[in-house]
Enzyme design. Structure first.
Site, short mmCIF file in Angstrom:
data_model
loop_
_atom_site.label_atom_id
_atom_site.label_comp_id
_atom_site.label_asym_id
_atom_site.label_seq_id
_atom_site.Cartn_x
_atom_site.Cartn_y
_atom_site.Cartn_z
N HIS A 171 -80.36 -18.45 37.18
CA HIS A 171 -79.85 -17.24 37.85
C HIS A 171 -78.91 -16.49 36.89
O HIS A 171 -79.00 -15.26 36.75
CB HIS A 171 -79.09 -17.61 39.13
CG HIS A 171 -79.95 -17.73 40.34
ND1 HIS A 171 -80.85 -18.74 40.51
CD2 HIS A 171 -80.03 -16.95 41.45
CE1 HIS A 171 -81.46 -18.60 41.69
NE2 HIS A 171 -80.98 -17.51 42.27
N HIS A 218 -74.79 -24.96 41.25
CA HIS A 218 -74.53 -25.17 39.83
C HIS A 218 -73.07 -25.49 39.58
O HIS A 218 -72.19 -25.04 40.32
CB HIS A 218 -74.92 -23.93 39.00
CG HIS A 218 -76.39 -23.77 38.84
ND1 HIS A 218 -77.14 -24.55 38.00
CD2 HIS A 218 -77.26 -22.89 39.41
CE1 HIS A 218 -78.41 -24.17 38.06
NE2 HIS A 218 -78.51 -23.17 38.92
#
Length: 402
Positions: A171, A218
């Site tokens: 991302h 993350h």
């Protein structure tokens, strides 16, 4: 250095960020009776401990949701997903929206919109960089095999990619690549204030990066590495963008290279000992990139690229009610055509592959096998790329929308 890397990879650092943003787990003994918390973020960690945290999968299998999956993708553990509470709904909605900027629904709508409503040249640049950085990022995940943050203590708001590894954050890579590729390419095509564009690029990419921490998908280390890798790829490839454009649009072997190379990369994607969505997602990206590349080449051969007429840079078109209505109509028609193409080709290709491999049509897990997953996803998204770059603008002309 090892202590710093362990600190940046710590799950508690992500949980602390979530709590500061108003997101936290609801303490309940029923939610994680066997859960194990990692060491506090500030605890000193030696080099061998770091290697154990980041690389030894056997030490993580009972802790991290990455390893709760068997080969068929079902969760092994019987634990319930922990519940959470939201105390700042404004940030919650903002970060969920920002996280959505890295999902398929964004790519299949926003990138084509730039082609349909602004400049196919810019869309081509974005698709090329997006394809490259996403492939590199996905492969690095499955080669490095570093786990995602642990839950608990982290709240995880996304389920689909739970079985994927963490580092780097794709991302973050895509956000940096798309934002700054556009910023670097647009000045030669359209007139705008560079400082404003820079502010928008930094803001959007920052929101996407922070959203990966907020959603618990993350670690800080994943996001930092994703950002740095994408920035390095931009720096290294920027001098060759014009050369690649010329090859992509004019070389007689360009469509062959685009299809053969991306199909080869899809089939040779690293194998894992458990199923994750990375191979399928990577094949999707490579297929879409190949379809668009071939489509742009075909448009040049047909003598109709749908690019604005110079001299460049041209001023941005005025945002009148009529222009807004036509843009909205193009979006609705184009998105409908792409979604319909995706559904039809996916259904047909799956049916053909199931028949070829004598697989029952109701066996949903069969599509996770490489010999089925790669060709059906590649065929589906190369068709989407071709339709987007070749047919949709011609449909707009037929309907009087261009």
């Amino acid at each position: 250095m090892s202590e710093l890397l362990a600190y940046l990879h710590a799950s508690e650092l992500v949980a602390r960020f979530q709590k500061r943003c108003g997101l936290s787990l609801i303490e309940d003994a029923h939610h994680s009776p066997g859960g194990t918390r990692s060491a506090p973020a500030g605890t000193p960690v030696h080099a061998h401990t770091l290697r154990g945290q980041l690389k030894r999968r056997s030490d993580q299998q009972d802790q991290n949701s990455n390893f709760e999956y068997k080969q068929n993708g079902f969760i092994v553990s019987g634990r319930c997903r922990p519940q959470y509470e939201v105390r700042n709904w404004l940030l919650h909605i903002l970060f969920l929206f920002s996280a959505g900027l890295g999902h398929e629904i964004f790519y299949i709508t926003c990138l084509p919109c730039i082609h349909w409503n602004l400049d196919p040249f810019l869309c081509r640049r974005l698709v090329n960089m997006w394809t490259m950085v996403m492939y590199i990022g996905q492969v690095m995940k499955d080669v490095l095999k570093l786990p995602r943050p642990l839950s608990p203590p982290v709240v995880k708001l996304e389920k689909r990619v739970d079985a994927e590894y963490g580092l780097p954050s794709t991302h973050a890579m895509a956000a940096i690549a798309i934002s700054f590729t556009f910023l670097l390419s647009a000045p030669s095509r359209i007139q705008f204030q560079f400082e404003v564009g820079l502010l928008i690029a930094v803001t959007l990419s920052s929101l996407v990066c922070l959203s990966r921490l907020y959603t618990g998908m993350h670690s800080v280390l994943d996001v930092i590495c994703g950002t740095l890798i994408s920035a390095i790829l931009l720096f290294v490839t920027y001098p060759y963008w014009e050369t690649f454009d010329h090859f992509q649009l004019t070389s007689s072997i360009s469509p062959i290279v685009a299809v053969v190379l991306t199909l080869f990369l899809s089939y040779t994607y690293p194998e894992l000992d458990h199923y994750s969505t990375t191979r399928g997602d990577t094949t999707t990206i490579l297929g879409a990139g190949a379809g668009c590349s071939v489509g742009y080449w075909v448009n040049v051969k047909l003598g109709q690229t749908f690019e604005p007429q110079g001299p460049f840079p041209i001023p941005l078109p005025p945002l009148t009610a009529n222009a807004l209505a036509r843009s909205t109509a193009r979006f609705l028609v184009g998105a409908t055509v792409l979604v319909a193409t995706r559904q039809v080709v996916k259904t047909v290709s799956l049916h053909m592959l199931y028949s070829w491999y004598s697989v029952p049509d109701n066996d949903k897990n069969a599509r996770r096998r490489r010999e089925i997953e790669v060709p059906y996803k590649f065929a589906t998204y190369i068709a989407v790329g071709l339709v987007n770059s070749i047919l949709v603008n011609r449909l707009f002309i037929f309907m009087g929308l261009l």
